[in-house]
Structures are given as structure tokens and as C-alpha cells.
Motif scaffolding. Structure first.
Motif, mmCIF file in Angstrom:
data_model
loop_
_atom_site.group_PDB
_atom_site.id
_atom_site.type_symbol
_atom_site.label_atom_id
_atom_site.label_comp_id
_atom_site.label_asym_id
_atom_site.label_seq_id
_atom_site.Cartn_x
_atom_site.Cartn_y
_atom_site.Cartn_z
ATOM 1 N N UNK A 219 0.768 -1.143 0.041
ATOM 2 C CA UNK A 219 0.189 0.015 0.066
ATOM 3 C C UNK A 219 0.910 1.226 0.062
ATOM 4 N N UNK A 220 0.297 2.359 0.485
ATOM 5 C CA UNK A 220 0.936 3.829 0.505
ATOM 6 C C UNK A 220 2.050 3.710 1.304
ATOM 7 N N UNK A 221 3.371 3.928 0.838
ATOM 8 C CA UNK A 221 4.609 3.968 1.618
ATOM 9 C C UNK A 221 4.747 5.349 1.984
ATOM 10 N N UNK A 222 5.564 5.702 3.129
ATOM 11 C CA UNK A 222 5.750 4.955 3.918
ATOM 12 C C UNK A 222 4.858 4.368 5.050
ATOM 13 N N UNK A 223 5.021 3.047 5.277
ATOM 14 C CA UNK A 223 3.991 2.554 6.196
ATOM 15 C C UNK A 223 4.641 2.539 7.728
ATOM 16 N N UNK B 244 9.607 1.552 4.053
ATOM 17 C CA UNK B 244 9.796 2.519 2.779
ATOM 18 C C UNK B 244 9.932 1.883 1.399
ATOM 19 N N UNK B 245 10.096 2.732 0.761
ATOM 20 C CA UNK B 245 10.682 2.211 -0.670
ATOM 21 C C UNK B 245 12.047 1.726 -0.772
ATOM 22 N N UNK B 246 12.790 2.278 0.316
ATOM 23 C CA UNK B 246 14.248 1.941 0.263
ATOM 24 C C UNK B 246 14.385 0.957 1.303
ATOM 25 N N UNK C 292 -1.545 -3.541 10.353
ATOM 26 C CA UNK C 292 -1.072 -3.186 9.053
ATOM 27 C C UNK C 292 0.583 -3.455 8.696
ATOM 28 N N UNK C 293 1.106 -3.317 9.834
ATOM 29 C CA UNK C 293 2.511 -3.862 9.712
ATOM 30 C C UNK C 293 2.571 -5.355 9.838
ATOM 31 N N UNK C 294 1.972 -6.088 10.528
ATOM 32 C CA UNK C 294 1.974 -7.381 10.491
ATOM 33 C C UNK C 294 1.539 -8.028 9.225
ATOM 34 N N UNK C 295 0.627 -7.610 8.338
ATOM 35 C CA UNK C 295 0.117 -7.896 7.138
ATOM 36 C C UNK C 295 1.055 -7.693 6.249
ATOM 37 N N UNK C 296 1.829 -6.573 6.166
ATOM 38 C CA UNK C 296 2.940 -6.153 5.246
ATOM 39 C C UNK C 296 4.419 -7.349 5.739
ATOM 40 N N UNK C 297 4.497 -7.605 6.860
ATOM 41 C CA UNK C 297 5.462 -8.373 7.264
ATOM 42 C C UNK C 297 5.241 -9.726 6.569
#
Length: 154
Positions: A16-20, A86-88, A137-142
Motif C-alpha cells: 500500500x501507500x508508503x511509508x507504512x 519505505x521504498x528504500x 497493517x505492519x503485521x500484514x506487510x511483514x
């Protein structure tokens, strides 16, 4: 083998939209840490004011206080620490610097513990780095990151 640029772009789009950005530790863990510290503090004061506490050597009392201060520092960082994707790459504010670039990650493992969801990043050089996720949200991203990076290494 890291993901291809297309797979990496798809991963970032799924996140999704970064930064998360979010809490590194769940709020209830921070509250629990402070409650435990308050209990320890009350017990230390009670013991220090009792007859038994009067016979404790200064070296032992000093060691106990150093350890207690270290626990306070850990609880503070658990309370204020944030994880950011982030994108980095991924970074987390902590006592020591935790930051990885996407290019440096060789593989990852998602560790879904009850207290904290973690992402273990194995680096191409150096030792692994662990990040905590305290928000859904972070858990899903991980979990998504782990799927992409583990899929490439099979």
C-alpha cells in the motif's frame, strides 16, 4: 536470490501507500512492561526499607539499581519504538540502529508470536536483523514480505 524488480514492485503495491509506519510493539505489551516495572519498584522500596535491606552491601544494591535502570530503558524503547517500511527498506527505532535496504535482504521469515509479530531478515552480508510489528497493517506487510522473499528462495 532476491525478488525480481517486477516482483518487488508488486510487493510494494500490495503493501500500500508508503511509508507504512506503526508501533513496533503492541500497546498492551508496553503497558504490561510498565506494570511489571512498577511492581518491581514497589518491591525494591519495600525490601530496601526492611531490616533485610539494611544488611545488603552497597555493591549489590548498586548492581540491582543498574539492572533496574536498564529495564526502564528497555520498557521506554518498547513504548516509543516505531517500525517503518519505505521504498528504500525497513527501519525500526530502537536502542541500536535497525535498518535494512531491500537490496541487502537475502531471505526473510515471519514469526507470528502471541506477544509480537516479527520479521527476521537474513542479510547477504552480516547477521540477521529482527523487526517487530505492533499494528495489524505492519503485521500484514511483514507476512507479504516473507511470502515474496521465501518464494524466491525455494
Amino acid at each position: 536470490m532476491p525478488p525480481t524488480p517486477d516482483e518487488h514492485a508488486a510487493l510494494l503495491a500490495q503493501i500500500g501507500q508508503l511509508p507504512l509506519r506503526g508501533r513496533a510493539w503492541p500497546r498492551w505489551i508496553g503497558v504490561l512492561a510498565w506494570l511489571i516495572l512498577a511492581t518491581i519498584a514497589v518491591r525494591l522500596v519495600y525490601t530496601a526499607s526492611s531490616p533485610v535491606g539494611q544488611h545488603v552491601s552497597a555493591a549489590i544494591a548498586g548492581s540491582i539499581m543498574v539492572c533496574f535502570v536498564a529495564l526502564i530503558v528497555m520498557a521506554w524503547y518498547m513504548w516509543v519504538s516505531e517500525t517503518e517500511i519505505t521504498e528504500q527498506g525497513i527501519r525500526q527505532s530502537w536502542i541500536t540502529r535497525r535498518e535494512v535496504n531491500w537490496n541487502d535482504i537475502q531471505s526473510t521469515r515471519f514469526i507470528p508470536l502471541m506477544s509480537s509479530k516479527k520479521l527476521l531478515c537474513f542479510m547477504q552480508k552480516g547477521r540477521p536483523v529482527v523487526f517487530q510489528a505492533g499494528t495489524p497493517e505492519l503485521q500484514a506487510a511483514f507476512a507479504r514480505i516473507s511470502l515474496v522473499y521465501s518464494r524466491r528462495n525455494r
